[in-house]
Structures are given as C-alpha cells and as structure tokens.
Write a protein that holds these residues in place. Structure first.
Motif: not given
Ligand code: MLY
Length: 265
Positions: A207-223, A179-185, A163-165
C-alpha cells in the motif's frame, strides 16, 4: 510513495520510537489480498451497521479492498482489510438466517429491492470463501504510549495511510495525530482499531504510505504534553486541544511554513 519516505531515518530524525507490532489488532504478516476487481461479497453497511448488503470490489490497495454497495451511489465507497469481520462470502447472511438489506440511500424504490438483489447476483463473480481471512485477536491490554509512531488511516480521506503519532492515551482510547498536519485530521479511536497499523505495514502490503505533511505550528502555552511551551514543534508532538484546525481542502495543499530538513512532495 515509499521512495520519498523512509521510516528508519525518520525515526532517527524525530528521535522517536515505533509502536511495537503487539500493540495492534493486525496480523504480524499482513494477509494476502487475492480479491479481484468486480468480485462481489457481503459487507456490513458502514452507514447502517445493522444491515448486511451486497458489495462489489472496485479497487485493491495493499491488504485492503475498495468497496461499493450494490444499489448505492459512487460517493460512499469504503475500504476494508481482507481480514475484516465486516466482510464475508455471499451466502453467509442467509446461512445464518439473516436477510440481505438494501444499502442506506438505495437508489430505487424499496419495493424493487428483491428484484434488484436477484439481478445484481445473477451471473456475478462471487469472491471465494478462502479469500476472506480470519480477523486477528485483540491484543490484551492497551500497550500504546504517547509519542509512539505508527501508520494510520486518515478517516477524512480513508484511502490514505499516513505516518502518525500517539498524541494521548486514555484507557482503551488513543489519540491519533498525523505527522506534519494540523489537528484537523486527528481522531480518538480504540487501541484495537483496524484503522491503525505498525510502522512498516504499508511497506509489507504494498500500500502507498503518504509522506508526512510539512506543517508546523507554534505550541501555545499551557499545552499539557509540552514541556517547553514557546518552541516551534512538529504538529505531531502537540497536545490535541492546542492545535489550530484548518478546513479540509481539496486539490491543493494549504499554505504552510516548512521546518528545516523537511522536503515537500
Ligand atoms: N488534499 C487534502 C488531503 C489531506 C490529507 C491529510 N492527511 C494525509 C492527514 C488536504 O490538503 O486537505
């Protein structure tokens, strides 16, 4: 596995929209996969795209084939849709006046290629021409918009569809965030990439759809895509520049904070 993940409830929970199927260079009804393991075909060498090589089907997953180039090692497998323009029946290259090439990293002396080719094709089961489906046309303009949900291949783990956005759009380029993964991918690709699919694709192809990861991150200012910079946001809604890359890990998942309502798998 699809039992663990349901797009309808996920779209509701995340208050997001699925990208319409017209956005993608994919057929509305996924092509049937008639290939069998062991069949041989011609494939463009992903590491040397001017070469057409012999490949063997070593796996079947939904509308995709897991391919290995004959004469190559087992570390460079790749996946192609049955309607990919990168694959064709054996004999096509010669018919067009081309020559089959040894794969990049051919494990033998280059001079042994002609004999290797004869031997690898001798008695081989060749995939029939009818198994190769016509590649769908490009959708005319880029209709993908920031925030739309889709299914996308994880290029670092290309057997996975996740799942992606859409994180950003610049002309014909779209930024795919997982979704649910940090930026590395995350990656940029063309809107007509064969690596992105409408919501429901895996369900249709089996095909097997992966579940979303469950990472969250704090959005830094100026995003730049974020209206409320201090709130904890799902990684998928973040701007690409503000994500904290994590090294790819094998065999174990990285430590992570769990957002409420997310189940881990
Ligand atoms: N075991 C790997 C797999 C990561 C897959 C991430 N995709 C789904 C976006 C890891 O944890 O790094």
């Amino acid at each position: 596995q699809t039992e663990h993940f349901n797009w309808d409830s996920y779209l509701r929970e995340t208050e997001s929209l699925a990208a319409p199927s017209q956005c993608f260079r994919q057929s509305k009804i996924p092509p049937t996969n008639e290939f069998k393991i062991g069949m041989k075909l011609e494939a463009r060498d992903p590491r040397n795209v001017t070469s057409v090589c012999i490949a063997t089907v070593i796996g079947i997953t939904g509308a995709r084939l897991r391919l290995r180039l004959d004469g190559s090692d087992n570390k460079n497998d790749f996946w192609r849709l049955v309607d990919s323009s990168d694959i064709q029946p054996i004999g096509t290259c010669e018919k067009k006046g081309g020559m089959l090439q040894p794969p990049l990293g051919f494990q033998m002396n280059a001079s042994s290629w002609p004999m290797f080719l004869l031997r690898t094709l001798n008695g081989a089961e060749m995939a029939p021409a009818t198994f190769f489906k016509k590649e769908p046309p490009k959708p005319a303009p880029n209709l993908l918009k920031i925030g739309m949900k889709l299914e996308a291949i994880d290029k670092k783990n290309p057997y996975l569809i996740c799942p992606a956005t859409v994180g950003d759009v610049k002309g014909d380029e779209v930024f795919i965030t997982f979704d649910g993964w940090r930026g590395a991918f995350d990656y940029w690709c063309k809107y007509d990439s064969r690596d992105i699919f409408p919501v429901g694709w895996c369900g249709l192809t089996g095909d097997a759809l992966q579940p979303p990861g469950n990472n969250v991150s704090i959005t830094k200012s100026s995003a730049k895509t974020q209206s409320s910079p201090s709130k904890v946001t799902r990684r998928s809604m973040q701007s690409p520049q503000k994500t904290v890359p994590i090294p790819a890990q094998r065999g174990k998942k990285p430590g992570r904070a769990k957002p409420p309502g997310q189940t881990s798998v």
